[in-house]
Design an enzyme around this catalytic site. Structure first.
Site, PDB file in Angstrom:
ATOM      1  N   GLU A 118       7.430  37.672  87.398  1.00 53.78           N
ATOM      2  CA  GLU A 118       6.346  36.838  87.905  1.00 53.78           C
ATOM      3  C   GLU A 118       6.349  36.721  89.422  1.00 53.78           C
ATOM      4  O   GLU A 118       5.279  36.683  90.057  1.00 53.78           O
ATOM      5  CB  GLU A 118       6.413  35.444  87.272  1.00 53.78           C
ATOM      6  N   ARG A 129       7.753  29.986  87.947  1.00 55.90           N
ATOM      7  CA  ARG A 129       8.849  30.805  88.450  1.00 55.90           C
ATOM      8  C   ARG A 129       8.495  31.441  89.802  1.00 55.90           C
ATOM      9  O   ARG A 129       9.372  31.939  90.507  1.00 55.90           O
ATOM     10  CB  ARG A 129       9.206  31.905  87.442  1.00 55.90           C
ATOM     11  N   LYS A 143      12.357  47.039  67.156  1.00 56.36           N
ATOM     12  CA  LYS A 143      11.679  45.761  66.990  1.00 56.36           C
ATOM     13  C   LYS A 143      10.853  45.765  65.704  1.00 56.36           C
ATOM     14  O   LYS A 143      10.110  46.706  65.424  1.00 56.36           O
ATOM     15  CB  LYS A 143      10.775  45.492  68.195  1.00 56.36           C
TER      16      LYS A 143
END
Length: 620
Positions: free
Chosen positions: A364, A392, A279
């Site tokens: 979540e 969610r 990344k």
């Protein structure tokens, strides 16, 4: 030079392989330059430049389909499909989205913006392809962070039944927004560190099958191969789930990835290609601080520092400070995040109270039920989460927290319009779904001091509480109004007559500006800070009947099921005599752009609201 040759999809195939590295560098330079001006998701995109190039070399777009999980890593994909000019307006109102959009290009086959959805969507496309008798490749690109989402494993479980081609590319950079945690991360670390494993070519199998005892030999060899792979590479776990595992492969080696993707296309079944990337690759500040450059504001390229640093504390900063103070006072306070300790302001809490901090990864639903378990065990958990992501876990809020009336605090960050990330990230539905849930108290602060007071109030309650607050700098106006928080009670700020503005949360600031404009035009106007969307202060509404003709509710949420509708229902049921005007967001998905511009476009800026109020009042 080479990037300019790409005007549309598949143009990359015209570039000689000897120049792939130069093209990759040009793409990185382009992205750094453009995102330093507009802001955007830089780290993830720098990490998957070569991976994207390999996909475009191995596939034929738009016939073949690439589904990007979350989608914030699709910038190189946009460049390679002829959208270079759009980067000047990236994430601005009317400009190019920072995520894949079907309306933007036929090369974007599926809209994404939330995590862990790509395998399910890809599997659906595969089944649609086969049922229609069509012939194209479907590739779902999912990150190792997104793989912690339970939905990804539900889809893998379903995909295992396939006897047709489906390619899953696992883009493994050991990061989501922050560093990955948990068993999946540990498992993938084992694969990254593996030195290699025994492989057997299919042609060997075919030769053995031609011999006298070939079939039994082949089965024996396959059994040995499976056991050897299990000992030497943990990737056999994916094969146990029903996927053919390929990798790990260097995600910055374009030639090897193209070859492996080409081989994966030939498999009659689901394939997982494990790709290792870095990344922020190619830009030192992003490599050193990947979390900061996940979603970067405009920055100075040389230093990597923000071009316009914030001078005031944000609501997230206030939450962060109060959490530390409350944890020092109350030993039962614990904090939970779903892979976003920095984003939701829990980084300092993690550093000071590591044993009371829990990062559950991008999960979540699990975060909410985990919090319910902590509460049932005698602790007072805080789930800090963006509004858009909390939706969610709607089922878990209902069944696991509120049905049992457990003392869980939901710190709902980024509530309301968030701006540049667009439709998938606007937090404009939470009032509608949270106020529908029994036992859940729903609050919002007018300014930074009230957020602090509300958090302290929430910790004194032994039932579920949700506090929603917006993105960005915390409002520091109305400092002299700080009445104690009382359950279900609003706060009167200005008391006049005729018109009363009843504003909730972030809209109190807007209401102050609206009241000023109304006063300039000669209208008397009261102002009430609602504080609670559930329960609504019914006695306050009753008290307005004596001196007011028009009550105006203001909220940064869709109108359906929101605060204003709750007020209107009370007024109708109580047969109150004044008229009610609801100011809320329209029944639509709000696109990306600067928040002030978005408010003007949808009519919730001070000028638009003032005009609507005067028109309604004059018509009474």
């Amino acid at each position: 030079m080479y990037l300019e040759q790409i005007q549309k999809e598949n143009d990359i195939k015209k570039i000689d392989a000897a120049h792939y590295d130069e093209l990759a560098q040009e793409i990185r330079d382009f992205l750094i330059q453009k995102i330093s001006v507009t802001g955007g998701h830089l780290g993830a995109n720098l990490g998957c430049v070569e991976l994207t190039m390999a996909l475009h070399l191995a596939l034929n777009l738009p016939e073949d389909k690439i589904i990007w999980d979350v989608g914030h890593q699709s910038y190189t994909h946009k460049l390679l499909t002829g959208r270079r000019e759009g980067f000047d307006t990236l994430r601005t109102f009317g400009g190019m989205s920072g995520f894949p959009k079907r309306s933007e290009s036929p090369c974007d086959p599926f809209n994404t913006g939330h995590s862990s959805t790509s395998i399910s969507a890809g599997l659906g496309m595969v089944k649609a392809r086969d049922l229609k008798g069509e012939n194209y490749s479907v590739v779902s690109v999912i990150g190792d962070g997104a793989l912690t989402g339970g939905m990804a494993f539900e889809a893998i479980n379903n995909a295992a039944k396939l006897n047709t081609n489906f390619i899953i590319v696992l883009n493994d950079n050991n990061m989501s927004i922050s560093e990955n945690v948990g068993g999946i991360s540990k498992y993938l670390n084992g694969i990254r560190s593996a030195q290699g494993y025994l492989t057997f070519k299919e042609d060997i199998y075919h030769r053995l099958l031609d011999t006298k005892h070939g079939e039994s030999l082949v089965q024996g060899i396959k059994h040995v191969k499976k056991n050897v792979k299990r000992m030497m590479v943990p990737g056999a776990y994916f094969e146990d789930l029903g996927l053919l595992y390929m990798g790990p492969v260097d995600g910055h080696d374009i030639i090897t990835m193209r070859r492996m993707l080409t081989e994966a296309k030939k498999v009659d079944g689901p394939v997982l290609l494990h790709v290792l990337t870095h990344k922020g690759k190619g830009y030192a500040p992003a490599e050193r601080h990947p979390a900061r450059f996940h979603g970067a504001e405009p920055f100075d390229i040389e230093t990597g520092l923000p071009s316009h640093p914030r001078t005031k504390a944000s609501y997230t900063d206030i939450f962060s400070t109060v959490m530390l103070k409350m944890a020092a006072r109350k030993k039962d306070v614990v904090a939970i995040t779903a892979a976003m300790p920095d984003g939701v302001g829990l980084k300092r809490f993690r550093n000071v109270y590591p044993d009371r901090f829990f990062d559950v990864g991008i999960a979540e639903q699990h975060a909410v039920t985990f919090a319910a378990g902590l509460a049932a065990g005698g602790l007072h958990p805080v789930v800090a989460v963006y509004s858009s992501f909390l939706q969610r876990a709607y089922d878990q809020i209902i069944h696991d927290v509120c049905l049992q009336n457990l003392p869980v605090v939901f710190a709902v960050d980024r509530a309301g319009l968030v701006g540049s990330d667009g439709e998938t990230h606007q937090g404009i539905f939470d009032l509608s779904y949270m106020t529908s849930i029994p036992n859940l108290t729903v609050m919002a602060p007018k300014n930074k001091w009230e957020l602090s007071d509300m958090l302290k109030f929430a910790f004194d309650m032994q039932s579920p509480v949700a506090i929603r607050y917006p993105r960005g700098e915390a409002y520091d106006g109305l400092a002299e109004w700080r009445a104690p928080i009382e359950m279900g009670k609003s706060e009167s700020i200005y008391e006049e007559e005729d018109i009363c503005l009843v504003a909730f949360g972030s809209m109190v600031k807007t209401a102050v500006e609206v009241r000023k404009k109304l006063k300039e035009k000669g209208y008397a106007c009261s102002l009430v800070n609602a504080r609670f969307a559930k329960p609504v202060d019914e006695e306050m509404l009753k008290s307005l009947e004596k001196d007011h003709k028009l009550v105006v509710t203001l909220e940064e949420n869709v109108e359906q099921g929101g605060f204003g509708e709750a007020v209107l229902e009370i007024c109708v049921n109580r047969n109150l005599s004044f008229d009610v005007l609801n100011i809320a967001l329209p029944d639509m998905y709000v696109e990306h752009g600067n928040v002030d511009i978005l408010k003007q476009e949808i009519g919730v800026d001070p000028d638009s609201i003032t005009k609507r109020i005067i028109s309604r009042y004059v018509g009474l």
